[in-house]
Design an enzyme around this catalytic site. Structure first.
Site, short mmCIF file in Angstrom:
data_model
loop_
_atom_site.label_atom_id
_atom_site.label_comp_id
_atom_site.label_asym_id
_atom_site.label_seq_id
_atom_site.Cartn_x
_atom_site.Cartn_y
_atom_site.Cartn_z
CB SER A 169 -0.75 -0.05 1.12
OG SER A 169 -2.04 1.05 1.60
CG ASP A 234 -7.16 -2.60 -3.40
OD1 ASP A 234 -7.32 -1.97 -3.42
OD2 ASP A 234 -5.90 -3.07 -3.46
CG HIS A 263 -6.57 -1.93 -0.48
ND1 HIS A 263 -5.34 -1.94 -1.12
CD2 HIS A 263 -5.72 -1.41 1.02
CE1 HIS A 263 -4.09 -1.07 -1.33
NE2 HIS A 263 -4.28 -0.94 1.25
#
Length: 287
Positions: A169, A234, A263
């Site tokens: 991320s 996601d 995610h």
């Protein structure tokens, strides 16, 4: 990370109109600290986990985590953790975590990943996260990982040819920054973003000077084997970001696109661990 309306986007740039402040508002959500350090000897510390760390393993496993502090070039004192595999590790992962967790909350994952991949893991809290000093800003993000990189090489004597840079991320931002400057064994970009503005404007195909986190441009300078992992569903960082990073990375190996993956759930899929093992055993060459 989330998408923004035009009104919210204007607020980000007008209050105040500075890229580092924009990046801080978009990306950084530090939780309440989930751990403390307790001095053991010299610069070494044991880690004491709080209830919100949700520790799942034994006290013996907890002792595998060695804590210490490092001072960055920007003057921030940041917390780091070194997780030892126990046997003879083939690689050391320098892991940069996501935006809404700290080292304590990541500890379960580090112990699990360490045992599954048979690798040591070095990780750290960004400035302003956990018990790290300073404030979360884009420039601090880069000086944080550079300081940890120096410690990994100089204190732990880890050869860059045995290092895997792993970013998840927001952690893909410092990972790509470092990978663009240093040749390592391999790079993993897990649910990464192309740039900050592309989060708000998915159709943007030009990187503006005020665009925070321009990873889509920096990824072109990586010369280490790079595995890009992204979920097709996601809803935090759209799948298009994974596709864009992969198409712009000259050393990208076969990616892992997790069908229906989100995610925060990719590591729960068997294909995730299988692909990481193939990356370490096949795609990455040891000098």
């Amino acid at each position: 990370m989330s998408r923004f309306t035009l009104k919210q986007f204007c607020f980000l740039f007008c209050c105040p109109p500075c890229p580092s402040s924009v990046a801080a508002k978009i990306a950084f959500l530090p939780p309440d600290p989930s751990y403390q350090f307790q001095a053991v000897s010299g610069s070494k510390h044991s880690i004491i986990l709080k209830e919100n760390a949700h520790w799942m393993y034994s006290e013996a496993d907890l002792r595998k985590l060695e804590g210490f502090f490092v001072r960055t070039k920007r003057g921030n004192k940041i917390a780091c953790v070194f997780v030892r595999y126990g046997g003879k590790p083939r690689f050391t992962l320098l892991f940069s975590h996501g935006n809404a967790v700290d080292l304590g909350q990541c500890s379960n994952y580090y112990v699990w990943l360490c045992s599954q991949l048979k690798c040591d893991i070095m990780s750290y809290d960004y400035s302003g996260y956990g018990i790290s000093g300073g404030t979360p800003y884009e420039r601090n993000l880069y000086s944080d990982i550079e300081a940890v990189w120096c410690v990994l090489r100089n204190r732990y004597n880890v050869n860059p040819a045995k290092v895997i840079l792993y970013g998840y991320s927001i952690g893909t931002v410092p990972t790509i920054h470092l990978a663009a400057k240093n040749r390592v064994a391999g790079v993993v970009i897990h649910s990464g973003l192309m740039s900050g503005l592309r989060m708000a404007f998915p159709d943007m195909n030009t990187t503006l000077c005020c665009d925070p986190f321009p990873s889509v441009d920096r990824v072109r300078n990586i010369d280490s084997p790079t595995l890009i992992i992204h979920g097709t569903d996601d809803d935090i960082i759209d799948f298009s970001h994974g596709l864009g990073l992969h198409s712009n990375c000259p050393t990208a190996v076969a990616p892992l696109w997790v069908d229906g993956g989100g995610h925060n759930d990719l590591e729960n899929r068997p294909v995730f661990l299988d692909r990481l093992k193939v990356f370490l055993n096949v795609d990455v060459s040891v000098d």
